[in-house]
Design an enzyme around this catalytic site. Structure first.
Site, PDB file in Angstrom:
ATOM      1  N   TYR A 146      51.401  43.979  41.089  1.00 49.83           N
ATOM      2  CA  TYR A 146      52.714  43.223  40.779  1.00 49.83           C
ATOM      3  C   TYR A 146      53.143  43.807  39.446  1.00 49.83           C
ATOM      4  O   TYR A 146      54.410  43.374  39.323  1.00 49.83           O
ATOM      5  CB  TYR A 146      52.344  41.769  40.622  1.00 49.83           C
ATOM      6  CG  TYR A 146      51.882  41.074  41.983  1.00 49.83           C
ATOM      7  CD1 TYR A 146      51.709  41.899  43.137  1.00 49.83           C
ATOM      8  CD2 TYR A 146      51.549  39.832  41.825  1.00 49.83           C
ATOM      9  CE1 TYR A 146      51.508  41.052  44.314  1.00 49.83           C
ATOM     10  CE2 TYR A 146      51.250  39.064  43.035  1.00 49.83           C
ATOM     11  CZ  TYR A 146      50.999  39.836  44.206  1.00 49.83           C
ATOM     12  OH  TYR A 146      50.660  39.263  45.433  1.00 49.83           O
ATOM     13  N   LYS A 211      39.007  46.783  48.253  1.00 49.87           N
ATOM     14  CA  LYS A 211      39.210  47.575  49.443  1.00 49.87           C
ATOM     15  C   LYS A 211      38.881  48.858  48.946  1.00 49.87           C
ATOM     16  O   LYS A 211      39.637  49.894  48.996  1.00 49.87           O
ATOM     17  CB  LYS A 211      40.531  47.406  49.616  1.00 49.87           C
ATOM     18  CG  LYS A 211      41.199  48.170  50.825  1.00 49.87           C
ATOM     19  CD  LYS A 211      40.724  47.203  52.131  1.00 49.87           C
ATOM     20  CE  LYS A 211      41.012  47.936  53.449  1.00 49.87           C
ATOM     21  NZ  LYS A 211      40.675  47.237  54.666  1.00 49.87           N
ATOM     22  N   ASP A 243      39.769  42.437  53.875  1.00 50.17           N
ATOM     23  CA  ASP A 243      39.991  42.149  55.252  1.00 50.17           C
ATOM     24  C   ASP A 243      38.786  41.039  55.748  1.00 50.17           C
ATOM     25  O   ASP A 243      39.006  40.086  56.386  1.00 50.17           O
ATOM     26  CB  ASP A 243      40.133  43.049  56.182  1.00 50.17           C
ATOM     27  CG  ASP A 243      39.331  44.437  55.700  1.00 50.17           C
ATOM     28  OD1 ASP A 243      38.504  44.432  54.877  1.00 50.17           O
ATOM     29  OD2 ASP A 243      39.385  45.358  56.642  1.00 50.17           O
ATOM     30  N   ASP A 267      46.023  36.394  45.048  1.00 49.32           N
ATOM     31  CA  ASP A 267      47.258  35.786  45.517  1.00 49.32           C
ATOM     32  C   ASP A 267      47.221  35.355  46.927  1.00 49.32           C
ATOM     33  O   ASP A 267      47.294  34.154  47.145  1.00 49.32           O
ATOM     34  CB  ASP A 267      48.371  36.612  45.220  1.00 49.32           C
ATOM     35  CG  ASP A 267      49.717  35.747  45.299  1.00 49.32           C
ATOM     36  OD1 ASP A 267      49.686  34.536  45.421  1.00 49.32           O
ATOM     37  OD2 ASP A 267      51.006  36.350  45.271  1.00 49.32           O
ATOM     38  N   ASP A 271      45.569  31.193  48.475  1.00 49.90           N
ATOM     39  CA  ASP A 271      46.325  30.342  49.127  1.00 49.90           C
ATOM     40  C   ASP A 271      45.577  30.197  50.707  1.00 49.90           C
ATOM     41  O   ASP A 271      45.731  29.238  51.204  1.00 49.90           O
ATOM     42  CB  ASP A 271      47.774  31.083  49.771  1.00 49.90           C
ATOM     43  CG  ASP A 271      48.740  30.656  48.509  1.00 49.90           C
ATOM     44  OD1 ASP A 271      48.382  30.147  47.412  1.00 49.90           O
ATOM     45  OD2 ASP A 271      49.987  30.677  48.914  1.00 49.90           O
TER      46      ASP A 271
END
Ligand code: NAD
Length: 383
Positions: A146, A211, A243, A267, A271
């Site tokens: 980001y 990852k 994942d 992020d 959620d």
């Protein structure tokens, strides 16, 4: 330890003022019970800031935040007004991101709890909910994709081979977008410490998400977290690819205690985890910055937005905002007993069957549908 704390209360837009009113009500009850002194000063932010002083984060509001020990935030932004001004002036960017940057808020903590009494609000079947879900997502907030540079959209020439005898290649003008994922060792170390310290106070397990099979960032993340874990021998560490983490949250959420994530993975997964609690109206969050002396500067807000669909109707669930005050007392002010009292009071209101619309089901015959104000009154009384 000091018992006087300065709080900047920025309610913002939509349901912000309604839920903030209930949170302050509960803080006043706690203040009395625990002989604390909260100096709460309210100031406009978001569209309220633009309307009052021409900016989503007015200078006076920012100055108040700088003089405070913590910021209690509602939420900002209104979908019908946001598109009428340039992106960089819109409330989420101009107020929220600015505050994160201004105060170096690098750690985002999102507890996700599903009490047994609210099992119906969870999208998972009851057998997947075990004895209730209780996860703390610790998300790195100021690094990674980001914020990494370069970050831009630029003109680009794309080679398009033609199907002809000469195998011609046409250079076609297009655009390409570039985001850069970058983390330094100290950035990973400090967020890892936050996760291990939090786990030490909970069920003593950290699941670090990365990852590492594809990303250089993932390899460094895994190495650094493994090294920091040696300083916390009582806390178990496991690594999980992002994942698989997304899948495991749906299959067996009860296996997680603390999930440690870099910015973008956090992020998304926070959620996903939030969905397990059934309503955004139940979820608080804390964003922590540097510690100065005995206090850690923090920013506390509900996970949801301004909910314009229900704003001003006494329908919003104030619990996320109220639980945000509990996080503030625990992480910024070191007042664990007072924080626990707020969490217990919320538990009591739920156990007594009180439900705002978002967590109400007519199938639960012992439940009573109440408004924002009634829920706040009940929680303040239970404190
Ligand atoms: P939202 O979170 O405001 O609403 C999504 C859904 O959840 C709605 O149905 C809403 O009624 C419900 N909901 C949210 N909080 C609730 C509560 N406390 N009680 C009961 N129901 C609740 O998301 P949105 O509709 O996508 O966004 C609305 C506005 O909020 C937008 O302008 C967006 O930019 C802004 N927003 C701000 C923040 C923030 O300030 N941190 C975060 C997210 C969205």
């Amino acid at each position: 330890m000091s018992t006087t704390f300065k709080i900047a209360a920025l309610a913002g837009d939509g349901i912000g003022p309604e839920v903030m009113r209930e949170a302050i009500k509960v803080l006043r009850a706690v203040e009395k019970k625990f002989s604390l002194n909260f100096q709460i000063t309210e100031a406009p932010v978001g569209w309220a800031g633009i309307d009052a002083a021409g900016k989503a984060l007015p200078d006076a509001t920012l100055a108040l935040c700088r003089q405070s020990d913590a910021i209690l935030f509602g939420s900002v932004g209104l979908p019908d007004r946001d598109p009428t001004i340039p992106k960089e002036e819109r409330p989420e960017r101009a107020a929220l991101l600015r505050i994160r940057k201004e105060f170096g808020l690098y750690a985002n903590l999102r507890p996700v709890q599903l009490p047994k009494a609210l099992a119906h609000a969870c999208p998972l079947r009851p057998e997947r909910q075990g004895d209730g879900i209780d996860i703390l997502v610790v998300r790195e907030l100021t690094g990674g994709m980001y914020f990494g540079q370069p970050k831009k959209t630029e003109d680009y020439f794309h080679e398009e081979p033609q199907v002809d005898a000469n195998a011609t290649v046409i250079m076609k003008r297009c655009q390409r977008a570039i985001d850069t994922m970058v983390y330094t060792t100290p950035e990973i170390e400090r967020i890892a410490h936050v996760a291990f310290k939090a786990a030490a106070l909970r069920r003593k397990k950290v699941t670090s998400i990365d990852k590492a099979n594809v990303l250089e960032n993932g390899v460094l993340w895994r190495d650094v977290v493994t090294k920091i874990a040696r300083q916390y021998p009582d806390v178990q560490l496991e690594h999980m690819f992002v994942d698989n983490g997304a899948m495991q949250l749906m299959l067996k959420p009860t296996q997680f205690d603390v999930m440690l994530c870099e910015n973008m993975f956090g992020d998304i997964l926070s959620d996903e985890a939030a969905a397990l609690a059934g309503s955004l109206g139940m979820l608080p969050s804390a964003s922590l910055g540097k510690a100065t002396g005995e206090l850690t500067f923090g920013f506390y807000e509900p996970a949801g937005g301004t909910a314009p669909d229900i704003a001003g109707k006494n329908l919003a669930n104030p619990i996320a905002q109220i639980l945000s005050t509990a996080l503030m007392l625990r992480y910024s002010f070191g007042q664990n007993a007072a924080a626990g009292a707020i969490e217990a009071a919320v538990g009591k209101a739920i156990a007594a069957g009180l439900r705002t619309g978002d967590i109400y089901t007519p199938a639960d015959t012992s439940a009573k549908k109440v408004g924002t104000r009634e829920m706040g009154d009940a929680i303040a009384a239970a404190v």
